[in-house]
Structure formats: structure tokens, C-alpha cells
Design a protein around this motif. Sequence first.
Motif, mmCIF file in Angstrom:
data_model
loop_
_atom_site.group_PDB
_atom_site.id
_atom_site.type_symbol
_atom_site.label_atom_id
_atom_site.label_comp_id
_atom_site.label_asym_id
_atom_site.label_seq_id
_atom_site.Cartn_x
_atom_site.Cartn_y
_atom_site.Cartn_z
ATOM 1 N N ALA A 127 36.375 39.350 36.902
ATOM 2 C CA ALA A 127 37.875 39.308 37.080
ATOM 3 C C ALA A 127 38.036 39.779 38.472
ATOM 4 O O ALA A 127 38.704 40.782 38.669
ATOM 5 N N SER A 128 37.896 39.005 39.363
ATOM 6 C CA SER A 128 38.090 39.313 40.928
ATOM 7 C C SER A 128 38.129 38.137 41.803
ATOM 8 O O SER A 128 37.536 36.870 41.444
ATOM 9 N N GLY A 129 38.770 38.231 42.724
ATOM 10 C CA GLY A 129 38.818 37.237 43.575
ATOM 11 C C GLY A 129 37.150 36.922 44.494
ATOM 12 O O GLY A 129 37.047 35.930 44.794
ATOM 13 N N ALA A 130 36.622 38.085 44.725
ATOM 14 C CA ALA A 130 35.259 38.055 44.997
ATOM 15 C C ALA A 130 34.536 37.229 44.273
ATOM 16 O O ALA A 130 33.360 36.803 44.652
ATOM 17 N N ALA A 131 34.643 37.014 42.807
ATOM 18 C CA ALA A 131 33.768 36.025 41.918
ATOM 19 C C ALA A 131 34.100 34.586 42.401
ATOM 20 O O ALA A 131 33.455 33.675 41.738
ATOM 21 N N VAL A 132 35.083 34.108 43.086
ATOM 22 C CA VAL A 132 35.552 32.810 43.049
ATOM 23 C C VAL A 132 34.769 32.062 44.210
ATOM 24 O O VAL A 132 34.715 32.579 45.424
ATOM 25 N N GLY A 133 33.883 31.124 43.880
ATOM 26 C CA GLY A 133 33.305 30.285 44.584
ATOM 27 C C GLY A 133 34.219 29.054 45.166
ATOM 28 O O GLY A 133 35.199 28.749 44.656
ATOM 29 N N VAL A 134 33.966 28.510 46.384
ATOM 30 C CA VAL A 134 34.782 27.285 46.743
ATOM 31 C C VAL A 134 34.623 26.111 45.972
ATOM 32 O O VAL A 134 33.580 25.555 45.520
ATOM 33 N N PRO A 135 35.803 25.799 45.306
ATOM 34 C CA PRO A 135 35.952 24.815 44.120
ATOM 35 C C PRO A 135 35.260 23.483 44.615
ATOM 36 O O PRO A 135 35.541 23.080 45.658
ATOM 37 N N ASN A 242 42.120 35.991 48.042
ATOM 38 C CA ASN A 242 42.113 37.061 48.934
ATOM 39 C C ASN A 242 43.019 38.146 48.517
ATOM 40 O O ASN A 242 42.915 39.595 48.765
ATOM 41 N N ARG A 243 44.189 37.941 47.809
ATOM 42 C CA ARG A 243 45.280 38.603 47.199
ATOM 43 C C ARG A 243 45.566 38.425 46.109
ATOM 44 O O ARG A 243 46.739 37.810 45.692
ATOM 45 N N PRO A 244 44.653 38.781 45.066
ATOM 46 C CA PRO A 244 44.766 38.254 43.566
ATOM 47 C C PRO A 244 46.085 38.714 43.007
ATOM 48 O O PRO A 244 46.598 39.786 43.405
ATOM 49 N N PRO A 245 47.001 37.848 42.488
ATOM 50 C CA PRO A 245 48.494 38.382 41.946
ATOM 51 C C PRO A 245 48.107 39.211 40.575
ATOM 52 O O PRO A 245 48.285 38.698 39.395
ATOM 53 N N VAL A 246 47.924 40.488 40.785
ATOM 54 C CA VAL A 246 47.855 41.250 39.675
ATOM 55 C C VAL A 246 48.848 41.898 39.137
ATOM 56 O O VAL A 246 49.924 42.156 39.857
ATOM 57 N N VAL A 250 47.172 47.386 38.365
ATOM 58 C CA VAL A 250 45.788 46.860 38.280
ATOM 59 C C VAL A 250 45.319 46.662 39.568
ATOM 60 O O VAL A 250 45.904 46.139 40.552
ATOM 61 N N ASN A 251 43.900 47.022 39.779
ATOM 62 C CA ASN A 251 43.265 46.677 41.042
ATOM 63 C C ASN A 251 42.071 45.914 40.749
ATOM 64 O O ASN A 251 41.233 46.193 39.780
ATOM 65 N N VAL A 252 41.628 44.848 41.447
ATOM 66 C CA VAL A 252 40.587 43.948 41.659
ATOM 67 C C VAL A 252 40.033 43.756 42.810
ATOM 68 O O VAL A 252 40.578 43.861 43.780
ATOM 69 N N ARG A 253 38.659 43.586 42.915
ATOM 70 C CA ARG A 253 37.911 43.224 44.219
ATOM 71 C C ARG A 253 38.522 41.896 44.583
ATOM 72 O O ARG A 253 38.588 40.957 43.940
ATOM 73 N N ALA A 254 39.049 42.178 45.982
ATOM 74 C CA ALA A 254 39.423 40.692 46.625
ATOM 75 C C ALA A 254 38.348 39.873 47.043
ATOM 76 O O ALA A 254 37.313 40.398 47.275
ATOM 77 N N GLY A 255 38.597 38.658 47.306
ATOM 78 C CA GLY A 255 37.612 37.712 47.753
ATOM 79 C C GLY A 255 37.839 37.679 49.474
ATOM 80 O O GLY A 255 38.824 38.291 49.993
#
Length: 588
Positions: A127-135, A242-246, A250-255
Motif C-alpha cells: 500500500a504505497s507509491g513505492a510499490a507502483v511499477g511503470v504500467p 509520488n504524492r499518494p492521495p491519503v 495516514v502516511n505511506v511510502r512515496a514513489g
Amino acid sequence: MAARSPVNAALACGLVLSIVIAPATGAPVATGHGGAVATISAQASQAALTILNNGGNAVDAAVAAAATLGVTDPFSCGIGGGGFMVIYLARDKRVITIDHRETAPAKAGPTLFERDGKPIDFDTAVASGAAVGVPGTVRGWHEALERYGSMRFAQVLAPAIAVADTGFRVNATFNGLVDQNLAKFRQFTPTSALYLHDGKAIPTGTLLRNPDMARAYRAIASGGVKAFYEGPMARAIVDTVNRPPVAKGVNVRAGTMTLADLANYEARIRPALRSTYRGYELYGMPLPSSGGTTVAHALNILEGYDLKALPRAQAEHLYIEASRFAFADRNAYLADPEYIDAPLAGFLSKDFAATRRALISLQQAAPGAVAAGNPYAFQNDPSVPLLPPVRASIRPPPESLHTTHLTVSDKDGNVVAYTFTIESWGGSGIVVPGYGFLLNNEMTDFDFAGPHPNVPEAGKRPRSSMAPTIALKDGKPAFSVGSPGGATIITTVLQTIVNYVDFGMPMHQAVDAPRISQRNAATTSVEPGFGGSAQATALARFGQRWESPPEEIGAANALVFNPDGTVTAVSESKRHGAGTALVQRRGH
């Protein structure tokens, strides 16, 4: 297949609107003439059939079905993810593949999911922006249509746009998936707004519309592939990562994704991985998917047994053990071929398989995980060094069980087997504001710590287990099969092939049979109701042990090309709420 159809886009869209938004029905098995489709969604199967009826080919229909699945099954697939497509080209009598797996952003590195030198918690990483790969999905669809299709985005996206605009009724499966992911979805405001009602899962029976996803599809329909990878939609994706809409507090790791990461994304047209099994030619995905390779390796091991002549329990015991040994080798050596020189020739060698078979007891299961073998000894290539496995005993990170698979054929004999995903149920959990689609968490398919072939690196594609498969016999399509299920994809495809080829089950029975998934662990995954059954008791006599709690495994779809010229489409009869199989003209 490359010639453009003269079908008028507006007319095609009108026909789609009149058909796709009707109440969706369909049985899980259908036999007939002309084209055929099997998916887990009635609306998606109808979308494919409509495109076929409008003159489109199997590639056009596959993209239409996939786009519609992005609306009706958004938690397992969509334009925020990636996938692998295997295509049989009837005119050329060859099989090609389109790899549109997500890639790591340029700023990603081996410590992506480490904190203070240690791997972070898996659920936190997801549950983070860091988890997102380039689609990669939209680029993959573009390549498929431009190279092998006959229609354009405006035509093939019309069914999905209609469903997103008009809406569909939420069923119990959809409601249950939201309920399972409440903690993740509540973290992100656009996801909560779309899929939650008063903080709870959107109720069964709700008419769910997604006008933002329709907007995204319309942009692609009019602007083509660039509408996704450049411009406003691309900026929205990068901002979201890079700025997840939380939600508040809530704090999550950004990409660290950039517009350049999106603009530079490329799909790969790769030769299909070819193997043989008992007179069939099997074509599947090469690396970075480990699916085709591992299925082929396990079948090479099994080919040394006369499974038909053995008692069923012993044959199934050998299937389980072959899976165990194949996974040991898969975990040790396979990763993105643009970063790792995997010993594929040795890995796929029948002689290497024989060495692994020699370690399997006919009567007793291995007590736990087994060590990897040495495929380098069978490379027959002096340019490849003889190296030991890299951390072969390390257990790979959890791999999501949530993906989707569809398969389509057309009247000209072209066949598409397509598996695509956003990784976990609901991917990262982040909906792109204004565009209505969920972003993947594909970076969690990398190993979280190294050294290992499958650690994150800039531009690298994480190892996958997706295994869309097309089988030929005597040079002609015989069957196609694939499934979702993370690493259990490999065992679902493998077990279905064994059920069909070795045990002689009709394909619908081969798909419906209780699934057993051994992935080099002390216990074997099984489905609810399996424990205590006569089958489980018989296998327990060989020392097989079952994982608890049991879970549903996969949701397969298949096609069978019958000797009389008909085709049988097969989907699930129970799993994932049951699927829908359709043919253009019913057989008599």
C-alpha cells in the motif's frame, strides 16, 4: 492479421452499446463454430464476442475483453498494470508474445523495500507509491492492435466505455473483495470514494458506474497510446505515485516515478518459449515471466513417468513433487533476461529434468523445501559460466494470488491467451484521481533483499509467474489455457495440462478439478473442502501435507480445438463467482 478492417468505428460503437449493457448472462462451457471466448466476466466475454461479430479478429477481441475486465474486475487487472499476451498467427503458423510487464522506475534500486538495512513489512510495501511499477498494459494493447489487430482503440474500447458509463451490478464476489481490502482502501481518498459506502464495502446489488474510467478510456480511444504515457493522464499518474492521495493522518511510502519513466516505457515482442510434452508443442511466455519456463521444466520431469499407467494417487503425488523441484530451480535462477543471464538452455533440457526426476521418490514426499539443481551443466554453451545458484535456498517474497486470464480465438484460426494484472487484490490500493483506475503494486514481485537475480533495479521487470499457454498438435492449435493466482498460476496451468493430457479429463473437468499447489515448501496449498477427502487421504499416505487455511486457487480459462472443427470455450463453473464462455455460432 495486420490489414485494417473497414468497419466503421461509429457503427461498431453503436452495436456495442446495444449489446454489452444488456443483462450479462452466460454459461461456463460453450461449443460451436467461428470465434470463441472465455473470461471470468460475462460483460467481458460479451465485449469480445461483439467485436468478433463486427469483423474483428482475436487480438481485437482480446483487447476489448481486457478493457471491459478493467471495469468489472478492477481489483485484479486494468490499465494501471501490465501483462503477457501469447498470440498464435494462423496465416503465418507461428506464435509470438507481447511482454508488457511493468518496469521499475529509473530511481529504483535494490534497497527499495529496505529500512535500516532490513526488508520492510510486505503489506506496508504493497500500500504505497513505492510499490507502483511503470504500467505497461496500454502500450501492450497498442502493440497488439498495431501489429496484429484489425481495429483501432476507438472500436475495441467502446464496450468497456459503455459498461463504465452505464454501470453494472456489484455481485457478492466484488463486494467480498472490497471487504477484504478495507484497511488498504480506506488509506486512499479516491479509492474510498469509488468503492466504499459509509466506510464499508459497496453493497451487493449496487449499480456501480465509473465515469472517470470511461474518461480515461475515451482519452485513449481518441488520442491513442500517447494519451496514457504523455500529457494530463501521465502527469496524474506520476503525481499519484509520488504524492499518494491519503486520508487524514495516514502516511505511506512515496514513489519516485517520473514523466520520463512513462514516456520511455517499451513493450517487448519476444519469441514464444517452446517446449514439448507427449506429442504436443507448448508455447508460453519466456522470461521475465517464469511461468512458461517452470511449467515446461515440470512437464519435462513428469514426461519420464507413465502417469496413465499409475494409480491416480501416485500420479498426483509425482505431479506435486515435480512442482516442488521445478520451483526450487525457478526460485534460484530466473529473472528479467535483460539483467540476468539465466541458464535457460540447461533449465529446459530434458537431461537436466532427468537429474531432478532421479531425486523424487515414487513413494514418499520430500520433507520440505529441496535445493536447486545445476542447469549450467546442461547449457552446452561455453560462453555461459558454470556458476552455483545465487542464494538458492532463500524463500521468495509472497506473490499475489490475484490476476486475470482470458482466451479468445477467431474464425480464421488466430488464438490469443492473455494474462494481465495489477498484482494484489486492488493493487497498491491507489485510484488515480480523475481517471478511475487502480495502480499496480508490481514492485513487490521483486525480492526485498539480495544478492538475488530478482532484486529491484532501474528499468527492470520483476519476475512473474503468469503462464498463458497455447498448445499445438500436428502443427495446429489443440488447446489454450491460463489462470490468475500468483505463483499458483504455474501449478494451475501444469495441473490442468496433466489432467487433460495424462488423465484424459474433458477440459471443463480438468479446469474444475480440486487444485493442489506445491511451490517448494513443507506443505502444499489446497482449496476448501480438500482436506479429509478421499483424494487427500490417499495422497497423505505418500507423506503429503496440506497448508492451512485452504484458499481458492486460480480462475482458469481455456479453449479446446476439436477434431470436427468446432471449438469449446471453458471457464470456471464455481471459482471467482463462475465465468462465461461464448462462441459465435453454437454447435449442433
